[in-house]
Write an enzyme that holds these catalytic residues in place. Sequence first.
Site, mmCIF file in Angstrom:
data_model
loop_
_atom_site.group_PDB
_atom_site.id
_atom_site.type_symbol
_atom_site.label_atom_id
_atom_site.label_comp_id
_atom_site.label_asym_id
_atom_site.label_seq_id
_atom_site.Cartn_x
_atom_site.Cartn_y
_atom_site.Cartn_z
ATOM 1 N NE ARG A 83 8.964 4.594 -4.593
ATOM 2 C CZ ARG A 83 8.064 4.882 -3.640
ATOM 3 N NH1 ARG A 83 6.973 4.152 -3.501
ATOM 4 N NH2 ARG A 83 8.253 5.907 -2.836
ATOM 5 C CG HIS A 127 8.698 4.740 2.364
ATOM 6 N ND1 HIS A 127 8.280 4.447 1.083
ATOM 7 C CD2 HIS A 127 7.570 4.781 3.117
ATOM 8 C CE1 HIS A 127 6.956 4.297 1.065
ATOM 9 N NE2 HIS A 127 6.500 4.498 2.298
ATOM 10 C CD GLU A 172 2.972 8.883 0.374
ATOM 11 O OE1 GLU A 172 2.672 8.877 1.578
ATOM 12 O OE2 GLU A 172 2.342 8.236 -0.472
ATOM 13 C CG ASN A 301 3.519 7.399 -3.789
ATOM 14 O OD1 ASN A 301 4.105 7.014 -4.806
ATOM 15 N ND2 ASN A 301 4.051 7.309 -2.579
ATOM 16 C CE1 TYR A 303 -2.144 3.370 -2.051
ATOM 17 C CE2 TYR A 303 -0.807 5.360 -1.934
ATOM 18 C CZ TYR A 303 -0.904 3.979 -1.953
ATOM 19 O OH TYR A 303 0.223 3.212 -1.885
ATOM 20 C CD GLU A 371 3.652 4.214 -2.071
ATOM 21 O OE1 GLU A 371 2.546 4.295 -1.486
ATOM 22 O OE2 GLU A 371 4.731 4.467 -1.516
HETATM 23 C C1 GBH Z 1 1.328 5.608 1.122
HETATM 24 O O1 GBH Z 1 0.837 6.746 1.767
HETATM 25 C C2 GBH Z 1 2.650 5.190 1.718
HETATM 26 O O2 GBH Z 1 3.736 5.654 0.950
HETATM 27 C C3 GBH Z 1 2.776 3.714 1.920
HETATM 28 O O3 GBH Z 1 3.857 3.447 2.766
HETATM 29 C C4 GBH Z 1 1.474 3.158 2.470
HETATM 30 O O4 GBH Z 1 1.571 1.802 2.797
HETATM 31 C C5 GBH Z 1 0.405 3.358 1.414
HETATM 32 O O5 GBH Z 1 0.295 4.711 1.125
HETATM 33 C C6 GBH Z 1 -0.977 2.851 1.795
HETATM 34 O O6 GBH Z 1 -1.520 3.624 2.817
HETATM 35 O O7 GBH Z 1 -4.334 8.401 10.050
HETATM 36 O O8 GBH Z 1 -3.079 6.410 10.162
HETATM 37 O O9 GBH Z 1 -5.064 6.459 8.824
HETATM 38 C C7 GBH Z 1 -0.384 7.233 1.252
HETATM 39 C C8 GBH Z 1 -0.905 8.427 2.006
HETATM 40 C C9 GBH Z 1 -1.333 9.275 4.160
HETATM 41 C C10 GBH Z 1 -2.625 7.433 3.404
HETATM 42 C C11 GBH Z 1 -1.763 9.007 5.592
HETATM 43 C C12 GBH Z 1 -3.080 7.181 4.836
HETATM 44 C C13 GBH Z 1 -3.732 8.329 6.871
HETATM 45 C C14 GBH Z 1 -2.902 7.718 7.970
HETATM 46 N N1 GBH Z 1 -1.331 8.074 3.359
HETATM 47 N N2 GBH Z 1 -3.078 8.432 5.576
HETATM 48 S S1 GBH Z 1 -3.901 7.228 9.353
#
Ligand code: GBH
Length: 472
Positions: A83, A127, A172, A301, A303, A371
């Site tokens: 992807r 993205h 997202e 996605n 986390y 993800e």
């Molecule tokens: C994903 O977002 C993204 O799709 C991907 O590009 C990214 O690399 C991956 O997660 C890992 O983070 O205030 O700057 O700390 C996941 C959701 C939402 C997680 C925003 C981090 C806080 C941003 N993300 N969040 S910050």
Amino acid sequence: AIEHRPSGPRVFPAGFVWGTATAAYQIEGAVDVDGRGRSIWDTFCRMPGAVARGESGEIACDHYHRWQEDVDLMKELGAAAYRFSVAWPRVLPDGRGPVNRRGLDFYRRLVDALREGGIEPYVTLYHWDLPQAIEDRGGWRVRETAERFADYAEVMYDALGDSVSNWITLNEPYCSSIVGYGEGRHAPGATEGHGALAAAHHLLLGHGLAVTRLRALARPGQRVGVTLNMSPTVPATTSPEDAAAARRMDLLVNRQFTDPLFGGSYAPDMAETFGRITDFSFRRDGDLETIGTPVDFLGVNYYYRLHVEAAPYEEADPGRRTAFDLGVRTVTPEDARTSGLGWVVEPEGLYETLVGLTTRYPDLPPVYITENGYGDDGALEDTGRVDYLRDHLAATHDAMTAGADVRGYFAWSLMDNFEWARGYSARFGLVHVDYETQERTPKSSYRWMREFIADPVLAEPPAGEELFIDPV
Ligand code: GBH
């Protein structure tokens, strides 16, 4: 509650799709090469204080030049799918108008190499790297951007539709709208209440318009979906205040998107929660039908879960103390298992997400986990990442046993890359990248994943040990 207790080893079905994921701005670099236009992330990275240490995606993993080596890493991994995202400003430097052939040629080379290597491309159209020229006309705040996105989707299908069968409109939309236009932590760095909710609406609308256009062009067997980040919310205590705070947070992150996409209605508590900052004048008759145009799959996605408590403005999350003061604060429970970045590690949240979506939306299409991954500072012996992947795969399997229709899993990420506002310090790769030399070095997790893909079975843990803790 749904019974899901596993008995025996967890065996993934034949045909389950295994892959890795990346995104254009995070890996490509080459921002001024072959006629690429500027994106809002090029601009944002130059704003003082926006990105840690003033870093940017200017060079990143130099994937624009090293794509062949990266495809070889995928082949060696044994992954059947990959992807990646297309940089809109590489293809349409002004966001609309003339097509930049050299930009398209890059994606053509990549797709051809993937197919030759037996790797199925899953192409994300957006993205987060909006052409700056589109932002200058209002960006996602304005309705016109939804139309321009649908035009761009059609350009991409014309260029790659003969070789790409899996299309993902957005990655997202929560991040593109709320984090970018509301909390100011992502490009374009705005802190607007009405603007962010308008952006969320126009992203959904652009998705729906693009689905309609792509569907009209698609050959049999070709599919269109959308990727959402899902974070179940958990009230920090049993107090009614915390329960209400968790519900507001759930609306902001999850239901604002899933209800109109899969439930046929705007989330019922939108007006009650956001009525102070918007009159929803961006909604028009017919939008809901467009947004709800059926898709072939949902990308999830996942986390972490969000543990939420009610908090007065002064004590709310700093990042959310903008136009989006929802009176919430996220907390890390004591004794929580956390990642190298301090993110709560709770595989039961993935189970909860998959089973919850299945229960809530009877018309939910098949799901791909587009993800899932673990951030740390880049150790090659990344046992934390191996444990994270294994436990979330166990949770995925248990959700499938409980009835969730999950068809594939993409690990985030193939390699370390530009982690947005955190710059290069946070690493999610199965492959380590040395940003001085651009040398790629597979980590322990890469080897673990290679073995797992070759034989996707999770053995039962020895007595007394647990493979992901049962959700209640
Ligand atoms: C994903 O977002 C993204 O799709 C991907 O590009 C990214 O690399 C991956 O997660 C890992 O983070 O205030 O700057 O700390 C996941 C959701 C939402 C997680 C925003 C981090 C806080 C941003 N993300 N969040 S910050």
